[in-house]
Design a protein around this motif. Sequence first.
Motif, PDB file in Angstrom:
ATOM      1  N   ARG A   1      77.939   1.344  69.964  1.00 38.84           N
ATOM      2  CA  ARG A   1      78.555   0.031  70.153  1.00 38.84           C
ATOM      3  C   ARG A   1      79.391  -0.026  71.428  1.00 38.84           C
ATOM      4  NH1 ARG A   1      75.073  -1.766  67.104  1.00 38.84           N
ATOM      5  NH2 ARG A   1      75.478  -2.427  64.982  1.00 38.84           N
ATOM      6  N   SER A   2      78.933   0.722  72.443  1.00 37.26           N
ATOM      7  CA  SER A   2      79.637   0.729  73.721  1.00 37.26           C
ATOM      8  C   SER A   2      78.628   0.825  74.862  1.00 37.26           C
ATOM      9  CB  SER A   2      80.591   1.924  73.800  1.00 37.26           C
ATOM     10  OG  SER A   2      81.172   1.982  75.086  1.00 37.26           O
ATOM     11  N   ALA A   3      78.846  -0.006  75.860  1.00 41.86           N
ATOM     12  CA  ALA A   3      78.040   0.047  77.082  1.00 41.86           C
ATOM     13  C   ALA A   3      78.967   0.131  78.284  1.00 41.86           C
ATOM     14  CB  ALA A   3      77.139  -1.183  77.158  1.00 41.86           C
ATOM     15  N   ARG A   4      80.133   0.706  78.049  1.00 44.86           N
ATOM     16  CA  ARG A   4      81.174   0.765  79.075  1.00 44.86           C
ATOM     17  C   ARG A   4      80.692   1.424  80.362  1.00 44.86           C
ATOM     18  NH1 ARG A   4      86.534   3.580  77.324  1.00 44.86           N
ATOM     19  NH2 ARG A   4      84.932   5.056  76.746  1.00 44.86           N
ATOM     20  N   ASP A   5      79.884   2.465  80.247  1.00 44.82           N
ATOM     21  CA  ASP A   5      79.432   3.196  81.428  1.00 44.82           C
ATOM     22  C   ASP A   5      78.174   2.613  82.060  1.00 44.82           C
ATOM     23  OD1 ASP A   5      81.553   4.953  81.235  1.00 44.82           O
ATOM     24  OD2 ASP A   5      80.451   6.322  79.928  1.00 44.82           O
ATOM     25  N   ILE A   6      77.683   1.508  81.538  1.00 50.67           N
ATOM     26  CA  ILE A   6      76.494   0.849  82.075  1.00 50.67           C
ATOM     27  C   ILE A   6      76.920  -0.141  83.150  1.00 50.67           C
ATOM     28  CG2 ILE A   6      74.584  -0.705  81.506  1.00 50.67           C
ATOM     29  CD1 ILE A   6      74.243   2.115  80.376  1.00 50.67           C
ATOM     30  N   SER A   7      76.220  -0.121  84.267  1.00 49.60           N
ATOM     31  CA  SER A   7      76.527  -1.045  85.355  1.00 49.60           C
ATOM     32  C   SER A   7      75.893  -2.412  85.076  1.00 49.60           C
ATOM     33  CB  SER A   7      75.982  -0.486  86.669  1.00 49.60           C
ATOM     34  OG  SER A   7      76.003  -1.478  87.664  1.00 49.60           O
ATOM     35  N   LEU A   8      76.736  -3.420  84.937  1.00 52.29           N
ATOM     36  CA  LEU A   8      76.251  -4.776  84.707  1.00 52.29           C
ATOM     37  C   LEU A   8      75.403  -5.248  85.892  1.00 52.29           C
ATOM     38  CD1 LEU A   8      76.201  -7.358  82.983  1.00 52.29           C
ATOM     39  CD2 LEU A   8      78.333  -8.032  84.118  1.00 52.29           C
ATOM     40  N   GLY A   9      75.876  -4.988  87.104  1.00 50.59           N
ATOM     41  CA  GLY A   9      75.141  -5.398  88.301  1.00 50.59           C
ATOM     42  C   GLY A   9      73.753  -4.773  88.372  1.00 50.59           C
ATOM     43  N   MET A  10      73.674  -3.487  88.057  1.00 48.11           N
ATOM     44  CA  MET A  10      72.378  -2.801  88.094  1.00 48.11           C
ATOM     45  C   MET A  10      71.415  -3.422  87.095  1.00 48.11           C
ATOM     46  SD  MET A  10      70.463  -0.494  86.238  1.00 48.11           S
ATOM     47  CE  MET A  10      69.296   0.795  86.470  1.00 48.11           C
ATOM     48  N   PHE A  11      71.876  -3.686  85.874  1.00 49.67           N
ATOM     49  CA  PHE A  11      70.974  -4.240  84.868  1.00 49.67           C
ATOM     50  C   PHE A  11      70.632  -5.701  85.133  1.00 49.67           C
ATOM     51  CE2 PHE A  11      71.249  -0.310  82.662  1.00 49.67           C
ATOM     52  CZ  PHE A  11      70.055  -0.247  81.956  1.00 49.67           C
ATOM     53  N   LEU A  12      71.522  -6.450  85.775  1.00 57.55           N
ATOM     54  CA  LEU A  12      71.159  -7.813  86.184  1.00 57.55           C
ATOM     55  C   LEU A  12      70.045  -7.784  87.228  1.00 57.55           C
ATOM     56  CD1 LEU A  12      74.678  -9.504  86.418  1.00 57.55           C
ATOM     57  CD2 LEU A  12      72.844 -10.089  84.822  1.00 57.55           C
ATOM     58  N   LEU A  13      70.203  -6.913  88.229  1.00 57.38           N
ATOM     59  CA  LEU A  13      69.159  -6.768  89.245  1.00 57.38           C
ATOM     60  C   LEU A  13      67.856  -6.258  88.637  1.00 57.38           C
ATOM     61  CD1 LEU A  13      71.249  -5.251  92.180  1.00 57.38           C
ATOM     62  CD2 LEU A  13      70.193  -7.526  92.101  1.00 57.38           C
ATOM     63  N   MET A  14      67.969  -5.279  87.735  1.00 58.38           N
ATOM     64  CA  MET A  14      66.780  -4.714  87.096  1.00 58.38           C
ATOM     65  C   MET A  14      66.030  -5.782  86.306  1.00 58.38           C
ATOM     66  SD  MET A  14      64.868  -2.080  86.625  1.00 58.38           S
ATOM     67  CE  MET A  14      65.826  -0.678  87.114  1.00 58.38           C
TER      68      MET A  14
ATOM     69  N   PHE B   1      79.580  -5.847  73.543  1.00 56.92           N
ATOM     70  CA  PHE B   1      80.444  -4.740  73.153  1.00 56.92           C
ATOM     71  C   PHE B   1      81.581  -4.478  74.130  1.00 56.92           C
ATOM     72  CE2 PHE B   1      76.350  -2.991  71.173  1.00 56.92           C
ATOM     73  CZ  PHE B   1      76.579  -3.676  69.993  1.00 56.92           C
ATOM     74  N   ASP B   2      81.434  -4.871  75.370  1.00 53.98           N
ATOM     75  CA  ASP B   2      82.437  -4.523  76.364  1.00 53.98           C
ATOM     76  C   ASP B   2      83.268  -5.693  76.850  1.00 53.98           C
ATOM     77  OD1 ASP B   2      81.552  -1.984  76.061  1.00 53.98           O
ATOM     78  OD2 ASP B   2      80.488  -1.878  77.954  1.00 53.98           O
ATOM     79  N   ARG B   3      83.241  -6.780  76.119  1.00 54.84           N
ATOM     80  CA  ARG B   3      84.078  -7.914  76.507  1.00 54.84           C
ATOM     81  C   ARG B   3      85.505  -7.654  76.016  1.00 54.84           C
ATOM     82  NH1 ARG B   3      81.321 -10.025  71.900  1.00 54.84           N
ATOM     83  NH2 ARG B   3      82.828 -10.636  70.328  1.00 54.84           N
TER      84      ARG B   3
END
Length: 107
Positions: free
Chosen positions: A39-52, A92-94
């Motif tokens: 239940r955590s995506a803290r270490d995931i880059s939002l920018g990277m996944f938006l571009l992906m 989860f990270d809001r």
Amino acid sequence: MSAYTGVMTSETIEIIGLIAGALTTLAYVPQVLKIWRSRSARDISLGMFLLMNCGIALWLIYGLLIGSPGLIAANVVTLGLTAAVLVAKLKFDRPGSPRQAADTVNS
């Protein structure tokens, strides 16, 4: 046409594409499972996944335009998996989410 495509059938080339698509798509499964379990995506880059996601959507459109079943199938599934990561990141990270609050208390 390259020298290699002259000796391979179009079916063999499509199979190579399907295998490549399956492997690169399945590579996202462990990440999605880890995020949903923790239940955590803290270490995931939002920018990277938006571009992906944008890139995968364009690959899907390209696959549809050229009529490639391998590109279409792989990118439909990959888009679903990467969209799940984006949803988890946003959910989860809001600020104020239960996981975010627990992380703040435990810091």
